[in-house]
Design a protein around this motif. Structure first.
Motif, PDB file in Angstrom:
ATOM      1  N   SER A 109       0.839  -1.196   0.000  1.00 29.44           N
ATOM      2  CA  SER A 109       0.000   0.000   0.000  1.00 29.44           C
ATOM      3  C   SER A 109       0.875   1.247   0.000  1.00 29.44           C
ATOM      4  O   SER A 109       1.894   1.288   0.693  1.00 29.44           O
ATOM      5  CB  SER A 109      -0.891   0.024   1.242  1.00 29.44           C
ATOM      6  N   LYS A 110       0.485   2.242  -0.789  1.00 32.68           N
ATOM      7  CA  LYS A 110       1.243   3.492  -0.856  1.00 32.68           C
ATOM      8  C   LYS A 110       0.304   4.682  -0.719  1.00 32.68           C
ATOM      9  O   LYS A 110      -0.780   4.707  -1.304  1.00 32.68           O
ATOM     10  CB  LYS A 110       1.986   3.602  -2.201  1.00 32.68           C
ATOM     11  N   LYS A 111       0.778   5.651   0.056  1.00 31.49           N
ATOM     12  CA  LYS A 111      -0.036   6.865   0.237  1.00 31.49           C
ATOM     13  C   LYS A 111       0.429   7.928  -0.771  1.00 31.49           C
ATOM     14  O   LYS A 111       1.626   8.237  -0.840  1.00 31.49           O
ATOM     15  CB  LYS A 111       0.156   7.393   1.664  1.00 31.49           C
ATOM     16  N   VAL A 164      -9.925  17.242   3.229  1.00 33.06           N
ATOM     17  CA  VAL A 164      -9.259  16.216   2.445  1.00 33.06           C
ATOM     18  C   VAL A 164     -10.225  15.059   2.169  1.00 33.06           C
ATOM     19  O   VAL A 164     -11.156  14.826   2.931  1.00 33.06           O
ATOM     20  CB  VAL A 164      -7.988  15.724   3.193  1.00 33.06           C
ATOM     21  N   LYS A 165     -10.025  14.410   1.061  1.00 31.02           N
ATOM     22  CA  LYS A 165     -10.854  13.265   0.702  1.00 31.02           C
ATOM     23  C   LYS A 165      -9.913  12.115   0.388  1.00 31.02           C
ATOM     24  O   LYS A 165      -8.927  12.299  -0.323  1.00 31.02           O
ATOM     25  CB  LYS A 165     -11.660  13.645  -0.544  1.00 31.02           C
ATOM     26  N   VAL A 166     -10.199  10.945   0.955  1.00 32.45           N
ATOM     27  CA  VAL A 166      -9.294   9.809   0.749  1.00 32.45           C
ATOM     28  C   VAL A 166     -10.033   8.705   0.001  1.00 32.45           C
ATOM     29  O   VAL A 166     -11.190   8.412   0.303  1.00 32.45           O
ATOM     30  CB  VAL A 166      -8.790   9.254   2.109  1.00 32.45           C
ATOM     31  N   ASN A 167      -9.374   8.129  -0.974  1.00 32.76           N
ATOM     32  CA  ASN A 167      -9.934   6.950  -1.625  1.00 32.76           C
ATOM     33  C   ASN A 167      -8.804   6.077  -2.149  1.00 32.76           C
ATOM     34  O   ASN A 167      -7.645   6.492  -2.091  1.00 32.76           O
ATOM     35  CB  ASN A 167     -10.900   7.325  -2.743  1.00 32.76           C
ATOM     36  N   LYS A 168      -9.154   4.892  -2.617  1.00 33.03           N
ATOM     37  CA  LYS A 168      -8.065   3.994  -3.040  1.00 33.03           C
ATOM     38  C   LYS A 168      -8.374   3.305  -4.363  1.00 33.03           C
ATOM     39  O   LYS A 168      -9.534   3.183  -4.762  1.00 33.03           O
ATOM     40  CB  LYS A 168      -7.785   2.963  -1.957  1.00 33.03           C
ATOM     41  N   ASN A 196      -1.723  -1.064  -3.812  1.00 31.60           N
ATOM     42  CA  ASN A 196      -2.880  -0.310  -3.340  1.00 31.60           C
ATOM     43  C   ASN A 196      -2.508   1.167  -3.264  1.00 31.60           C
ATOM     44  O   ASN A 196      -1.664   1.538  -2.444  1.00 31.60           O
ATOM     45  CB  ASN A 196      -3.158  -0.791  -1.912  1.00 31.60           C
ATOM     46  N   LEU A 207      -3.435   4.645  -2.004  1.00 37.67           N
ATOM     47  CA  LEU A 207      -4.345   5.419  -1.152  1.00 37.67           C
ATOM     48  C   LEU A 207      -4.140   6.886  -1.521  1.00 37.67           C
ATOM     49  O   LEU A 207      -3.107   7.470  -1.202  1.00 37.67           O
ATOM     50  CB  LEU A 207      -3.993   5.210   0.328  1.00 37.67           C
ATOM     51  N   TRP A 218      -4.843  10.791  -1.367  1.00 36.71           N
ATOM     52  CA  TRP A 218      -5.384  11.864  -0.522  1.00 36.71           C
ATOM     53  C   TRP A 218      -5.554  13.101  -1.402  1.00 36.71           C
ATOM     54  O   TRP A 218      -4.561  13.690  -1.838  1.00 36.71           O
ATOM     55  CB  TRP A 218      -4.423  12.189   0.634  1.00 36.71           C
ATOM     56  N   TYR A 232      -0.731  16.149   6.799  1.00 36.67           N
ATOM     57  CA  TYR A 232      -1.329  15.406   5.680  1.00 36.67           C
ATOM     58  C   TYR A 232      -0.253  14.690   4.853  1.00 36.67           C
ATOM     59  O   TYR A 232      -0.495  13.674   4.237  1.00 36.67           O
ATOM     60  CB  TYR A 232      -2.110  16.343   4.759  1.00 36.67           C
ATOM     61  N   SER A 254       1.111   7.740   8.109  1.00 41.45           N
ATOM     62  CA  SER A 254       0.581   7.600   6.744  1.00 41.45           C
ATOM     63  C   SER A 254      -0.911   7.308   6.703  1.00 41.45           C
ATOM     64  O   SER A 254      -1.568   7.601   5.708  1.00 41.45           O
ATOM     65  CB  SER A 254       1.318   6.476   6.029  1.00 41.45           C
ATOM     66  N   LEU A 278      -2.000   4.351   6.694  1.00 42.46           N
ATOM     67  CA  LEU A 278      -2.172   3.071   5.992  1.00 42.46           C
ATOM     68  C   LEU A 278      -2.610   2.001   6.989  1.00 42.46           C
ATOM     69  O   LEU A 278      -2.150   1.983   8.132  1.00 42.46           O
ATOM     70  CB  LEU A 278      -0.863   2.663   5.307  1.00 42.46           C
ATOM     71  N   VAL A 338      -9.954   2.919   3.171  1.00 39.67           N
ATOM     72  CA  VAL A 338     -10.453   4.298   3.043  1.00 39.67           C
ATOM     73  C   VAL A 338     -10.839   4.843   4.421  1.00 39.67           C
ATOM     74  O   VAL A 338     -10.547   5.994   4.754  1.00 39.67           O
ATOM     75  CB  VAL A 338     -11.640   4.359   2.051  1.00 39.67           C
ATOM     76  N   GLY A 341      -7.730   5.803   6.194  1.00 41.13           N
ATOM     77  CA  GLY A 341      -7.199   7.057   5.640  1.00 41.13           C
ATOM     78  C   GLY A 341      -7.975   8.259   6.121  1.00 41.13           C
ATOM     79  O   GLY A 341      -7.415   9.260   6.575  1.00 41.13           O
ATOM     80  N   MET A 342      -9.322   8.149   6.051  1.00 40.64           N
ATOM     81  CA  MET A 342     -10.146   9.299   6.461  1.00 40.64           C
ATOM     82  C   MET A 342     -10.038   9.553   7.962  1.00 40.64           C
ATOM     83  O   MET A 342      -9.991  10.707   8.391  1.00 40.64           O
ATOM     84  CB  MET A 342     -11.626   9.067   6.085  1.00 40.64           C
ATOM     85  N   ALA A 376      -6.940  11.371   8.478  1.00 41.54           N
ATOM     86  CA  ALA A 376      -7.072  12.760   8.017  1.00 41.54           C
ATOM     87  C   ALA A 376      -7.822  13.600   9.045  1.00 41.54           C
ATOM     88  O   ALA A 376      -7.414  14.719   9.379  1.00 41.54           O
ATOM     89  CB  ALA A 376      -7.792  12.791   6.677  1.00 41.54           C
ATOM     90  N   ALA A 419      -5.561  14.052  12.054  1.00 46.43           N
ATOM     91  CA  ALA A 419      -4.500  15.021  11.749  1.00 46.43           C
ATOM     92  C   ALA A 419      -5.068  16.437  11.734  1.00 46.43           C
ATOM     93  O   ALA A 419      -4.461  17.378  12.261  1.00 46.43           O
ATOM     94  CB  ALA A 419      -3.874  14.694  10.395  1.00 46.43           C
TER      95      ALA A 419
END
Lengths: 161, 273
Positions: free
Chosen positions: A3-5, A38-42, A53, A55, A57, A72, B160, B162, B177, B180-181, B184, B187
């Motif tokens: 997984s990578k952000k 911020v909105k996160v999805n993958k 994967n 991820l 932001w 962030y 991160s 993750l 997700v 991640g959220m 966020a 943070a």
């Protein structure tokens, strides 16, 4: 699976969310909705048979990158800095912004992306590329989807090498 | 010369005549002037009249001005609906909270009373537990009555965001997700309020709660559905610390980075039990 952000950043209205939506959902909308926070999805991509994967932001646009909360960027593997090919104001501070991003993410991979290429003729694009003081990684159109997959696939490839 | 003195003499005489004839009128005029010029005197005369009018107005005011006032209030309410809601909302919220608190106290009292009347073995066992733990019997009963379940548990890389591992009772949304959220949001809150060495520990909406415990390089989040008392929240936090020290501290990096293994352990520790 790795997984990578990935951080999508840049000035407001440059098309970060459109790139995000095009990459994740294969969708584009002409409506402009400003991103709050911020909105996160993958999305998973395959690199030489290995699943990665991503991820992503999608961060709210800021005129200057030092306005974005530094937390962030923590733990990110790569940054996609997006500017709008049709608005010189969005690449005026490019060098300063990239220097700043290199400071807060030392060793991180940074891709500089000129978006909205569908709105300009070839010669106008060539002029912008000439005006921009740093090498542009790729030119994209979130609207037509041109080069969007390539952008993220190349990034994933560079990250797991 | 004598002729020139004559008119003056006549004027003096006329003045004296006026004085004699108008003496009473002038005296009366002076008195009126004094009344008008002196507040106390004027008030003495005018006040009763005003009082009389005021009491008459008091009696007939609502009838005479009813329509005008109704119309004014109606217009004011229509124009300031948002203002009124805004000013009432906090007070109503406080009142509701107070009411619920009061009802809860009554409920606890009722339970205490019924407990005193109960001599069942379970009641006896509860009494013994209450005696030795110092926890009120009512709280023990309430804690048994509370219905909360840990729906999901996440182990997340602190910086991160993750996902290192997760376990769920029912999978609802993409856990990567969510991780991640959550990171966020965490943070953002920590950045915005910049309170040194303070971390976001609890998120609540309606009956749904997220208990968060942050460790050095990762944090754990448990999504809980249902009602829980403070002691139970504390218990969940304690379980997270226990899990961290039993399964993560001192573990080989290959074990910590093995998402499947971590997820399995999380499931057994938090969801299965």
């Amino acid at each position: 699976m790795t997984s990578k952000k990935i951080i999508l950043t840049g000035s407001f209205g440059v098309g970060k969310t459109s790139l995000f939506n095009q990459f994740i959902f294969n969708k584009f909308s002409d409506k402009y909705l400003t991103t709050i926070g911020v909105k996160v999805n993958k999305k998973s991509v395959f690199v030489d048979g290995e699943e990665v994967n991503l991820l992503v932001w999608d961060i709210a646009g800021e005129v200057s990158q030092d306005k974005v909360p530094t937390s962030y960027f923590l733990g990110a593997s790569g940054i996609i800095y997006v500017f709008d090919l049709t608005r010189p104001l969005t690449y005026k501070n490019l060098e300063k912004d990239i220097d700043y991003l290199k400071q807060i993410l030392p060793g991180g991979l940074i891709k500089i992306v000129g978006n909205k290429k569908d709105l300009l003729e070839e010669d106008a694009i060539a002029k912008v590329v000439n005006d921009v003081t740093m090498p542009i990684s790729i030119l994209t159109s979130a609207k037509s989807g041109e080069n969007v997959e390539d952008l993220f696939n190349d990034l994933a490839k560079s990250l797991i090498k | 010369m004598a002729e020139s003195h004559k008119p003056i003499h006549d004027e003096v005489l006329l003045d004296r005549l006026k004085e004699i004839l108008l003496w009473d009128d002038r005296k009366e005029l002076d008195e009126i002037k004094q009344i008008l010029d002196t507040r106390a005197h004027l008030s003495e005369r005018v006040s009763p009249i005003i009082e009389e009018h005021l009491s008459a107005l008091k009696e007939t005011f609502s009838e005479d001005y009813k329509e005008i006032i109704n119309k004014l209030i109606e217009v004011k309410l229509k124009n300031s609906q948002e203002e009124i809601v805004n000013s009432l909302y906090p007070s109503l919220g406080r009142m509701i909270k107070k009411y619920i608190g009061h009802q809860f106290e009554l409920l606890k009292e009722n339970i205490d009373n019924s407990v005193k009347k109960t001599f069942s073995p379970a009641g006896f066992k509860r009494r013994v537990k209450s005696f030795f733990t110092g926890v009120k019997e009512s709280e023990l009963i309430l804690s048994n009555a509370n219905n909360y379940t840990i729906q999901e548990v996440f182990l997340i890389e602190r910086d991160s965001g993750l996902l290192m591992g997760s376990a769920s009772l029912h999978t609802t949304f993409d856990q990567d997700v969510v991780a991640g959220m959550l990171t966020a949001i965490k943070a953002f809150v920590e950045d915005a309020f910049k309170k040194e060495k303070q971390e976001l520990e609890f998120i609540e909406y309606g009956n749904y709660k997220i208990v968060i415990q942050t460790f050095f390089s990762y944090y754990m989040a448990a999504a809980i559905d249902g009602t829980m008392i403070t002691q139970e929240k504390f218990d969940v936090e304690e379980s997270m610390h226990d899990f961290a020290s039993a399964e993560l501290t001192g573990a080989k990096s290959s074990e910590v980075s093995n998402s499947e293994l971590i997820s399995k352990k999380l499931y057994e520790y938090f969801i299965k039990k």
